[in-house]
Scaffold this motif. Structure first.
Motif, PDB file in Angstrom:
ATOM      1  N   GLY A 165      16.378  27.941  66.753  1.00 35.15           N
ATOM      2  CA  GLY A 165      15.979  27.876  68.151  1.00 35.15           C
ATOM      3  C   GLY A 165      16.151  29.211  68.872  1.00 35.15           C
ATOM      4  N   HIS A 166      16.943  30.096  68.295  1.00 36.43           N
ATOM      5  CA  HIS A 166      17.155  31.431  68.859  1.00 36.43           C
ATOM      6  C   HIS A 166      16.504  32.514  67.995  1.00 36.43           C
ATOM      7  N   GLY A 167      15.658  32.091  67.051  1.00 37.10           N
ATOM      8  CA  GLY A 167      14.979  33.050  66.194  1.00 37.10           C
ATOM      9  C   GLY A 167      15.855  33.624  65.094  1.00 37.10           C
ATOM     10  N   LEU A 168      16.927  32.926  64.752  1.00 40.05           N
ATOM     11  CA  LEU A 168      17.869  33.390  63.730  1.00 40.05           C
ATOM     12  C   LEU A 168      17.883  32.407  62.571  1.00 40.05           C
ATOM     13  N   HIS A 169      18.566  32.774  61.492  1.00 33.24           N
ATOM     14  CA  HIS A 169      18.622  31.885  60.337  1.00 33.24           C
ATOM     15  C   HIS A 169      19.844  32.187  59.486  1.00 33.24           C
ATOM     16  N   GLU A 214      26.943  27.471  51.522  1.00 31.54           N
ATOM     17  CA  GLU A 214      28.259  27.976  51.924  1.00 31.54           C
ATOM     18  C   GLU A 214      28.740  27.300  53.202  1.00 31.54           C
ATOM     19  N   VAL A 215      27.824  27.026  54.124  1.00 30.97           N
ATOM     20  CA  VAL A 215      28.194  26.302  55.344  1.00 30.97           C
ATOM     21  C   VAL A 215      28.678  24.899  54.972  1.00 30.97           C
ATOM     22  N   ARG A 216      27.978  24.252  54.051  1.00 34.03           N
ATOM     23  CA  ARG A 216      28.362  22.895  53.631  1.00 34.03           C
ATOM     24  C   ARG A 216      29.722  22.856  52.951  1.00 34.03           C
ATOM     25  N   LYS A 246      22.712  21.238  58.907  1.00 32.08           N
ATOM     26  CA  LYS A 246      21.306  21.218  59.319  1.00 32.08           C
ATOM     27  C   LYS A 246      21.185  21.473  60.821  1.00 32.08           C
ATOM     28  N   ARG A 247      22.086  20.881  61.625  1.00 24.73           N
ATOM     29  CA  ARG A 247      22.050  21.106  63.076  1.00 24.73           C
ATOM     30  C   ARG A 247      22.356  22.568  63.399  1.00 24.73           C
ATOM     31  N   LEU A 248      23.294  23.181  62.663  1.00 26.20           N
ATOM     32  CA  LEU A 248      23.569  24.605  62.857  1.00 26.20           C
ATOM     33  C   LEU A 248      22.334  25.435  62.523  1.00 26.20           C
ATOM     34  N   GLY A 301      27.003  36.432  63.795  1.00 24.91           N
ATOM     35  CA  GLY A 301      26.772  37.265  62.612  1.00 24.91           C
ATOM     36  C   GLY A 301      27.474  36.714  61.384  1.00 24.91           C
ATOM     37  N   ASP A 302      28.722  36.240  61.581  1.00 29.62           N
ATOM     38  CA  ASP A 302      29.448  35.611  60.472  1.00 29.62           C
ATOM     39  C   ASP A 302      28.675  34.406  59.960  1.00 29.62           C
ATOM     40  N   LEU A 303      28.189  33.586  60.893  1.00 28.70           N
ATOM     41  CA  LEU A 303      27.462  32.371  60.519  1.00 28.70           C
ATOM     42  C   LEU A 303      26.148  32.715  59.820  1.00 28.70           C
TER      43      LEU A 303
END
Length: 117
Positions: free
Chosen positions: A103-107, A82-84, A95-97, A73-75
């Motif tokens: 792959g799990h239907g999340l973004h 912001e991740v970068r 990009k891999r994250l 959820g945090d991610l």
């Protein structure tokens, strides 16, 4: 009990109504609440380790943990940029994250740059 996915859908509908009625500030607030609900739903479906440990032997999980990112959820609450900004996470890891979440239907949360509040 109403699950987080249902709450997210409700907030998305509220945002749509606010947009139609010409209330961008209310729409923006509803969209933010929608993403919080989606992040909560992600925590219900997926453990943190599932998304990141397989990337590079846990190095990414360590970097995220040091940055205060402890759950999926945090991610999901972060934008790509912001991740970068997390120390030692470049475009490739971000990009891999993003791909692992997909792959799990999340973004990741979409950037609000250029959106009127």
């Amino acid at each position: 009990m109403i699950d987080a996915d249902s709450i997210a859908e409700m907030h998305a509908r509220m945002a749509e109504c606010a947009i139609i009625s010409g209330e961008p500030a209310k729409a923006h607030a509803a969209i933010e609440r929608c993403f919080v609900s989606l992040a909560e739903a992600a925590n219900e479906r997926l453990t943190y380790a599932d998304a990141v440990v397989s990337l590079d032997g846990g190095r990414t999980a360590t970097l995220l943990h040091r940055a205060g990112i402890h759950t999926i959820g945090d991610l999901c609450g972060l934008t790509f940029d912001e991740v970068r900004e997390i120390q030692l996470i470049g475009k490739g890891i971000a990009k891999r994250l993003q791909d692992a979440l997909a792959g799990h239907g999340l973004h990741l949360r979409p950037s609000t740059e250029g959106v009127a509040a």
